[in-house]
Design a protein around this motif. Structure first.
Motif, mmCIF file in Angstrom:
data_model
loop_
_atom_site.group_PDB
_atom_site.id
_atom_site.type_symbol
_atom_site.label_atom_id
_atom_site.label_comp_id
_atom_site.label_asym_id
_atom_site.label_seq_id
_atom_site.Cartn_x
_atom_site.Cartn_y
_atom_site.Cartn_z
ATOM 1 N N GLU A 25 44.516 36.675 34.040
ATOM 2 C CA GLU A 25 43.576 35.620 34.420
ATOM 3 C C GLU A 25 42.732 35.998 35.631
ATOM 4 O O GLU A 25 41.605 35.525 35.768
ATOM 5 C CB GLU A 25 44.345 34.327 34.743
ATOM 6 C CG GLU A 25 44.999 33.662 33.555
ATOM 7 C CD GLU A 25 45.746 32.404 33.964
ATOM 8 O OE1 GLU A 25 45.691 32.061 35.172
ATOM 9 O OE2 GLU A 25 46.354 31.763 33.090
ATOM 10 N N SER A 52 36.849 24.676 35.948
ATOM 11 C CA SER A 52 37.616 25.003 37.156
ATOM 12 C C SER A 52 38.277 26.376 37.063
ATOM 13 O O SER A 52 38.659 26.944 38.084
ATOM 14 C CB SER A 52 38.680 23.938 37.419
ATOM 15 O OG SER A 52 39.702 23.981 36.435
ATOM 16 N N THR A 53 38.391 26.916 35.852
ATOM 17 C CA THR A 53 39.035 28.228 35.687
ATOM 18 C C THR A 53 38.029 29.382 35.755
ATOM 19 O O THR A 53 38.423 30.546 35.738
ATOM 20 C CB THR A 53 39.764 28.316 34.335
ATOM 21 O OG1 THR A 53 38.803 28.264 33.259
ATOM 22 C CG2 THR A 53 40.759 27.170 34.180
ATOM 23 N N GLY A 95 42.877 30.523 42.166
ATOM 24 C CA GLY A 95 41.925 31.376 41.449
ATOM 25 C C GLY A 95 40.739 31.817 42.276
ATOM 26 O O GLY A 95 39.919 32.615 41.821
ATOM 27 N N ASP A 122 37.220 24.777 30.459
ATOM 28 C CA ASP A 122 37.555 24.142 31.730
ATOM 29 C C ASP A 122 36.806 24.883 32.836
ATOM 30 O O ASP A 122 37.137 26.031 33.154
ATOM 31 C CB ASP A 122 39.070 24.216 31.949
ATOM 32 C CG ASP A 122 39.516 23.613 33.277
ATOM 33 O OD1 ASP A 122 38.654 23.174 34.062
ATOM 34 O OD2 ASP A 122 40.736 23.596 33.527
#
Length: 372
Positions: A139, A198-199, A105, A196
């Protein structure tokens, strides 16, 4: 790795610089040109803005069929432009899916900006950021929000919803500090909201060449020894900004968020096409090597970098101090830096508003022609 990669762009990537292309068009995707840049020049992301979309769509026949179809469905120019731009961004997101997944990501990102006419409207910006994120439905999309006073709380609120943000139109170090605060506050709220961390990713787009353009003009007007400093402000400003990055993301506050999975907000060097032909055409790339950072380059700059880039020393706390001395000297020479940055922000918003209005007018005319 692909042995076709250009050695100069590869060197930048290995130095911690993510190269994103500051351009997007349907032709570049369907022709394979963008895919080729990915495979040969280390392009790992794309940024767009209203001016880029205006250039890509206005009067280009590849969009005519879609415009006619959408007009036939009764959509007005605003709705048509929304479909065209989000379709292109979604396609680009799919093209960069491999880079997105391989980097966890970190890269493989495609940015789309909220309507520039909302730059001074907080709630409307928040609503459209969430809407665009949902429409693109990928995403790896990043929503661009300007770093205006009204944009700052919108950045916090959007991050708090778990949406990745590209903060744009940052000109001053003071405003960059506000942007970092907006990001950190957003992460803290995102934690409370159960997201979250981390996303969630973010970049802070710090504009470079426009700073030189404005300050050079003022230095020239002052004349004498002041003129010797022309061409130094843009890099110095970015050097100081990177010093702020190092301090903020080495702080106890961020360490606490990092322990929960948070990512740093990377500085992104924007407006890196050299506008003064007297300066080296890779100036804003070679002088701004930083780990981590993003450099979003227009095609012409990317070509120059691939041909003859010679990266300088990496940015550090020491280069930040050098940058501060340059800015202090420019201010002492008589340049009102606060006024410079206020003018640049205002003109930046106005430029994007104008491009968006021109795009809407062009699409409206095409719709009217279609309907006969």
């Amino acid at each position: 790795m692909n042995d076709q990669h250009n050695p100069r762009t590869r060197a930048l990537s290995e130095a911690g610089v993510s190269i994103w292309l500051d351009d997007l068009s349907r032709q570049a995707m369907t022709s394979g040109d963008l895919a080729e840049l990915i495979s040969t020049r280390d392009i790992v992301g794309v940024t767009t803005n209203p001016s880029i979309f205006q250039s890509a769509i206005a009067g280009v026949s590849v969009y005519d069929e879609d415009i006619a179809r959408l007009a036939g469905e009764g959509k007005d120019a605003e709705a048509v432009v929304e479909v065209l731009t989000t379709d292109d961004v979604r396609s680009a997101c799919d093209l960069f899916k491999e880079q997105y997944e391989a980097s966890g990501g970190y890269d493989g990102r495609v940015s789309i900006e909220v309507d520039p006419r909302l730059a001074h409207e907080t709630e409307a910006t928040i609503e459209q950021a969430e809407r665009l994120h949902g429409i693109v439905g990928r995403e790896n999309v990043m929503i661009k929000i300007p770093a205006t006073e009204a944009g700052l709380p919108a950045i916090t609120a959007t991050i708090a919803k778990g949406i990745s943000v590209n903060v744009t139109l940052i000109f001053s170090v003071a405003r960059y500090q506000d942007v970092i605060e907006a990001y950190l506050a957003g992460l803290e709220q995102a934690t409370e909201n159960g997201h979250d961390l981390s996303t969630i990713h973010s970049v802070a787009s710090f504009f470079v060449s426009r700073v030189d353009t404005e300050i050079d003009e003022r230095l020239a007007a002052l004349g004498g020894e002041a003129e010797v400093m022309r061409g130094s402000a843009g890099v110095a400003n970015a050097q100081v900004a990177f010093g702020e990055y190092l301090e903020a993301f080495g702080s106890e506050r961020f360490e606490a968020l990092k322990a929960k999975g948070a990512n740093v907000q990377r500085p992104l060097w924007a407006s890196t096409g050299v506008k003064n032909p007297e300066y080296p055409d890779t100036l804003y790339v070679d002088s701004l090597v930083a780990d981590p950072s993003v450099n979003t380059m227009p095609g012409k700059t990317l070509d120059a970098v691939a041909d003859h880039s010679e990266p300088g020393e990496p940015l550090s706390a020491e280069t930040a101090q050098k940058g501060e001395k340059v800015l202090d000297a420019i201010a002492e020479a008589g340049v009102d830096l606060a006024d410079v940055f206020a003018v640049l922000e205002r003109e930046g918003v106005e430029k994007f508003e104008k491009a968006w209005e021109e795009l809407l007018s062009t699409v409206k005319a095409t719709i009217e022609d279609t309907r006969g």
